[in-house]
Structures are given as structure tokens and as C-alpha cells.
Design an enzyme around this catalytic site. Structure first.
Site, PDB file in Angstrom:
ATOM      1  N   HIS A   1       0.831  -1.206   0.000  1.00  0.00           N
ATOM      2  CA  HIS A   1       0.000   0.000   0.000  1.00  0.00           C
ATOM      3  C   HIS A   1       0.865   1.257   0.000  1.00  0.00           C
ATOM      4  O   HIS A   1       0.471   2.288  -0.548  1.00  0.00           O
ATOM      5  CB  HIS A   1      -0.918   0.040   1.224  1.00  0.00           C
TER       6      HIS A   1
ATOM      7  N   ASP B   1      -4.650  -5.809  -7.929  1.00  0.00           N
ATOM      8  CA  ASP B   1      -4.912  -5.172  -6.649  1.00  0.00           C
ATOM      9  C   ASP B   1      -5.156  -3.694  -6.952  1.00  0.00           C
ATOM     10  O   ASP B   1      -4.974  -3.226  -8.088  1.00  0.00           O
ATOM     11  CB  ASP B   1      -3.724  -5.358  -5.702  1.00  0.00           C
TER      12      ASP B   1
END
Length: 607
Positions: A254, A327
């Protein structure tokens, strides 16, 4: 439910138009079919051929949108949509960009309650079927359970992956997925980005951890296959993630671009088995990871953008023919090397089908269009992915009937039977690591007065309050007299002294610990409480490694999450209402010598 006044007949009218484009299919909506008949595939090809380039490109995107309603969100959500996407609501998002899917988040106000979710899902499907080419949408979310759940109560919240791994029960994992899938389907959510197929071999992993079923590739593979079967038996799509395996990293994709240093042989032995098992079980989609794996692709590109990994390994070596989804494209791991306009194009060139949640949809959508018009991407390449996506929608029955009803919600979501099953499954997950002098189970006569202290991390969807309060309430319901005192994940000296003072007159102390590090003041708290002479029971409410850094503990449990269902199960173990049956799915190393194992995989006491 939002828009509940619309009749069932009216809801189905637009669906009939879309269904006519692919005409009669014998594939049932549930369970999810693994194959598309040749005749139907040909009809889908003809549907794709009639679509405009803009519609085809739109089908590749799965996008976030703010609001509880597809057409009438709150003004704050309208403002957020205009600022981030340039549209007012979900319906305008669909009509403008022809997106193939929408992903729900709690923070985007998509998941207030089950009836609202069902209404939002119906509104999204109506908008999809109102387009020039009527197309239903994939409605997705991340409902892994445990610490990652976008839909909260009154939906049934179940043990997460590592807790299920501790149970060693394939039937339990399958049942948990079936229940979760049935409830999602009743709310119109037809694609779940689960199960996690990562093998968590690194205790310092900051992003996977208890989201993984464990550290043993074979055990993880069995659990992944069981959950794929369970979810898809409920009629929803799954997404095994994060290919080619995010389990051995100390970085979070992330916020950075992690590198996995496994050799190809290590990858084959450690990371590949769960994905092979998912494919063998008929998994309908696989999610890529924003990680660099030099042994599989020495270019330094993240796997999401790697042709050698997505096409070479996943498609050709493992033989996967289903949908590949990235993702989230707003994560730093995929944005560091290339700009946001290049990422979606490179992902498609790598072999990806669905582009998940780009930070700037207009930029990404136009970048793909431009790449086709300039010849960098061919129309045939786009159509390959669109066909896979439409085949998935057909297998889910979305061309036949994409709508849900209030009755679907009422008879499925959070039912008494589902809640009882969640408790039963959780009872097999709690792991007893240590039990000096047989302190546990506590006796209501001998240790009636309890103090419950400890960590209070941010609550996942499956909680009704701080872990200390949930544990104390559960113990009180089991006949003890328990008092809760939240000391936090970083207790101050004053808070520690308050907890020590509160032990007066208590027969035992239960301490909820959360990811105890070498410098954590949680260690000081536990030592100070143990020094009072009152027996201390620790409950590790996330990663199971805490016990290695704690001293003076009489008994130690791990629950792998701090959701209500797992904390209630721990309370039943403490009280002796059920025997601890969980077995460690990961090893716990010694804090003073990480090369030595304190508790091995498979360790777990009972009484």
C-alpha cells in the site's frame, strides 16, 4: 431497502433485454459454473463485437464510488464523487465510463446496512442495464472476515483466515465461506476478493499476517480450496490473492514496492501451492500483487505489470484461464515505477483483465483508449479480457437476473442459524499456547472476580466495542464478575499504575495484547500485573507472536483477531465452556533468538 417500491417485474424487464443478447443459457446462478458452453461463448463474442470501443474499455474497470444509493447519495458523497471521479453518483459513473464493476467500501458509505446495500446493488444493476448495450455489473468487496470486513453487523461475521487455519478444518472453512457468500449474494454483492492465498512465512509481514491461513504451503492450499468451493457454491465469484504470493515481505505494498527474494524453486515450493489449489478448485478470478519477484521477472516491474509473471507463470505455467484482477491501482507499490497513465496499459499488456480502483479513472480510461488507437494495445487484446469478464457475469447468472429483494436479505443475512454456525466454527480456532499449573479453565468459585485490561485497536466491522469490553461482557455472561479497563496498545505509566491498582481484590487478570514489539509498553504492563501475584492470562488478539516477548504469564491464548465472534470463543475457553482446539498455523520464534522456535506449527494445548 432503498428503492424497495420498485416491483419485481419492473426490475426484471431490463434484464430480459440483456439476457436476449446472450439468449438461453443452461448455466445455473449457483453454484458457479466452471465452464462456458461453446454456443454461449459464441453468442458472447457476438455481443462483444457489437460494443463500442469505449464500452469495451469500460468493462475492464472496477471502480469505487461514494454513496449509499446509486442515484440519490448524500450531498457530501456527491461532492466526493465530483472531486475524485467527476461524476455525481454510481449511475452517472456507469453511464459515463461503462465500468464493468463497482467495489464497495465502508468508508465510501456503501455498506450502512443489509437492506441499503441490496438497494444500492439493485440501483447499480439498473444503471448497467440502461446503457446502449445493456450489461450487468460485477459488484465486489473485500469480505475476508477477521480483520478485513467491509460489511458489518447485522451480517454474520466469521473467523478470519489464520483463525480458520488454526482449526485445521476444511469443512469449517468451507461452511464459513458458504455462509459469507450466501449473505453477500443476498445483498447483491457477487464478487468477493477472497480468500487470501498468501503463505505467511515472515512474522514481520506488515500487510498479510493473520489474513493468511498460515505458514505451511500444503495447509494453506487446502484451506484456500475449501473456501473457493464454499464461496462459489453460494453463487458468487472469488479472487484468490495476492499472486504470485505476498507472504514473505517486511514491506506493505500500500505504501511501498516490496521485493520477494525467493528463488524460483522456493516460489514453487512455498508460494505456488495455494494458487494451484485455487485453480484446481475452479477459482473464478485471481488478484495480482504489487510486488517485485526477481526470480520470476528480473525487470524490477511489479507482478501486476509483469508479462512474464501474469502471462508466463499464471496463464502458461499454471494453466489459469479465468479472470485476472489487479490489486488496487491507487497503491504505491504499483505507482512508484510508472505514472498513473501507464499503469493500466502495462497491466493489460501483462495479461490482466480487470483494472481495480485507479486513483484517476478518467486518466486511466483515456490512457487505455489512446493505447488502442495508437496501436500499443490491439482491439483483439481488449476483447479477450472483455469476453472473460462477460463469461464470469454469465456464470453468476447476472444476464438472467442480477437483482435481489428485501426477502432475500431477511431470510439470509445474519440469521440465527448463521450466527450459531459462526460461534461453532470459532470454538475450534482459539489456541492455548501456555497454561502453567493448569490455571485454565478458570473456576467461577475459585477465580470469580476478574479484571480485563489491555489493547483497544481500531475496531474492525465485526466488533461491538473495545476488546476489553467485549471480553468482560462475555465472561460476565458466563457467570464471572469481570471489570473492563482499556489500557491501549501503548499504555502509559499512569495507565499501567491504574491497572495494577485495579487488581486489588481480583482473582485473575485477563490481558488483551496486540502485536507486542521489543519496545512495547504492553510488556511493562504485563510484567507489572504479574508482579502483583494475581495470575495473568494473556490473549493475543492479532498476531500470535506476542507470548515470545512476555514474562510472568500464567496462561496464554491467541485468537488471531479481535472481532466479537473470536473474543466470545476465547471467553468460552477461559471459562471452560469449550476446550481449546486450535493449533498454531505459524511458528512462534524466540524473541532472543529468532532462529529458534518457541512454539512450532501444530502446537496447541487442551484440557
Amino acid at each position: 431497502m432503498h428503492d424497495r417500491t420498485i416491483s419485481r417485474r419492473a426490475l426484471l424487464t431490463a434484464t430480459a433485454v440483456a439476457a436476449a443478447a446472450v439468449t438461453t443459457s443452461t448455466a445455473a446462478a449457483s453454484p458457479v459454473s466452471a465452464r462456458t458452453p461453446v454456443a454461449l461463448r459464441d453468442r458472447l463474442r457476438r455481443l462483444v463485437a457489437r460494443m463500442s470501443l469505449e464500452e469495451k474499455v469500460g468493462q475492464l474497470f472496477v471502480m469505487r464510488v461514494y454513496g449509499h444509493s446509486a442515484t440519490d447519495p448524500d450531498q457530501a458523497d456527491v461532492n466526493a464523487n465530483l472531486a475524485e471521479i467527476g461524476v455525481r453518483d454510481a449511475a452517472e459513473l456507469i453511464s459515463t465510463y461503462h465500468v464493468g464493476g463497482i467495489i464497495y467500501f465502508a468508508w465510501a458509505h456503501n455498506t450502512r446496512d443489509p437492506h441499503q446495500i441490496a438497494g444500492l446493488s439493485n440501483g447499480i444493476q439498473r444503471a448497467g442495464l440502461a446503457q446502449r448495450t445493456p450489461l450487468p455489473l460485477l459488484v465486489a468487496t473485500d469480505q475476508e472476515h477477521g480483520i478485513v470486513a467491509r460489511v458489518g453487523k447485522p451480517a454474520t461475521l466469521l473467523p478470519g483466515a489464520m483463525a480458520l487455519g488454526a482449526s485445521r478444518s476444511h469443512p469449517g472453512a468451507r461452511e464459513a465461506a458458504r455462509i459469507a457468500g450466501a449473505e453477500l449474494a443476498a445483498m447483491g454483492i457477487n464478487q468477493n476478493y477472497a480468500p487470501d492465498a498468501d503463505v505467511n512465512v515472515n512474522p514481520a509481514n506488515p500487510v498479510i499476517g493473520v489474513r493468511s491461513f498460515g505458514a505451511d504451503p500444503g495447509a494453506v492450499a487446502g484451506m484456500v480450496a475449501a473456501q473457493v468451493t464454499g464461496y462459489q457454491s453460494a453463487g458468487i465469484a472469488t479472487a484468490a490473492k495476492h499472486f504470485p504470493g505476498h507472504g514473505d515481505t517486511t514491506d506493505d505494498s500500500h505504501t511501498s514496492l516490496p521485493t520477494i527474494h525467493h528463488t524460483r524453486e522456493q516460489w514453487t515450493e512455498l508460494d505456488a501451492p495455494p494458487f494451484r489449489a485455487a485453480i484446481a478448485a475452479g477459482v473464478t478470478s485471481i488478484m495480482t500483487a504489487h510486488i517485485v519477484v526477481p526470480a520470476l521477472d528480473p525487470s524490477g516491474d511489479p507482478a501486476t505489470l509483469s508479462h512474464p509473471i501474469v502471462t508466463g507463470v499464471l496463464r502458461e505455467q499454471l494453466g489459469y484461464r479465468g479472470v485476472v484482477v489487479t490489486d488496487a491501482l491507487g497503491m504505491e507499490g504499483v505507482r512508484q515505477k510508472y505514472g498513473d497513465a501507464r499503469v493500466p496499459v502495462l497491466a493489460l499488456k501483462a495479461g490482466v483483465d480487470q483494472l481495480l480502483n485507479p486513483p484517476d479513472l478518467k486518466l486511466a480510461w483515456n490512457a487505455v483508449l489512446t493505447a488502442v488507437k495508437d496501436g500499443e494495445l490491439t482491439v483483439r487484446r481488449i476483447e479477450e479480457s472483455v469476453l472473460r469478464i462477460l463469461e464470469l457475469k454469465e456464470r453468476l447468472g447476472l444476464f438472467r437476473d442480477p437483482y435481489v429483494t428485501g426477502r432475500d436479505v431477511d431470510r439470509t443475512v445474519g440469521t440465527r442459524a448463521h450466527l450459531a454456525a459462526a460461534d461453532r466454527i470459532a470454538d475450534s480456532t482459539t489456541t492455548l499456547l501456555a497454561n502453567a499449573r493448569g490455571l485454565l479453565p478458570l473456576s467461577r468459585r475459585r477465580e470469580r472476580n476478574l479484571l480485563v485490561v489491555g489493547a483497544d485497536p481500531a475496531s474492525p466491522s465485526g466488533t461491538t466495542g473495545p476488546p476489553t469490553s467485549v471480553l468482560a461482557t462475555a465472561l460476565n455472561e458466563l457467570g464471572f464478575s469481570a471489570t473492563a479497563l482499556s489500557t491501549g496498545t501503548a499504555p502509559t505509566a499512569a495507565r499501567i499504575e491504574e491497572a495494577v491498582t485495579a487488581t486489588r481484590g481480583k482473582d485473575a487478570v485477563v490481558v488483551a495484547t496486540y502485536n507486542v514489539s521489543a519496545t512495547s509498553s504492553q510488556r511493562t504492563l504485563v510484567s507489572a500485573l504479574a508482579a502483583t501475584g494475581v495470575p495473568v492470562v494473556t490473549v493475543a488478539i492479532r498476531n500470535p507472536y506476542d507470548i515470545a516477548r512476555l514474562s510472568g504469564v500464567a496462561a496464554s491464548l491467541t485468537t488471531y483477531s479481535w472481532t466479537d465472534v473470536e473474543l466470545r470463543a476465547a471467553a468460552r475457553v477461559i471459562a471452560g465452556r469449550v476446550r481449546p482446539r486450535g493449533l498454531l498455523p505459524v511458528p512462534v520464534q524466540r524473541a532472543d533468538d529468532p532462529d529458534r522456535v518457541l512454539y512450532p506449527v501444530g502446537h496447541g494445548l487442551s484440557y
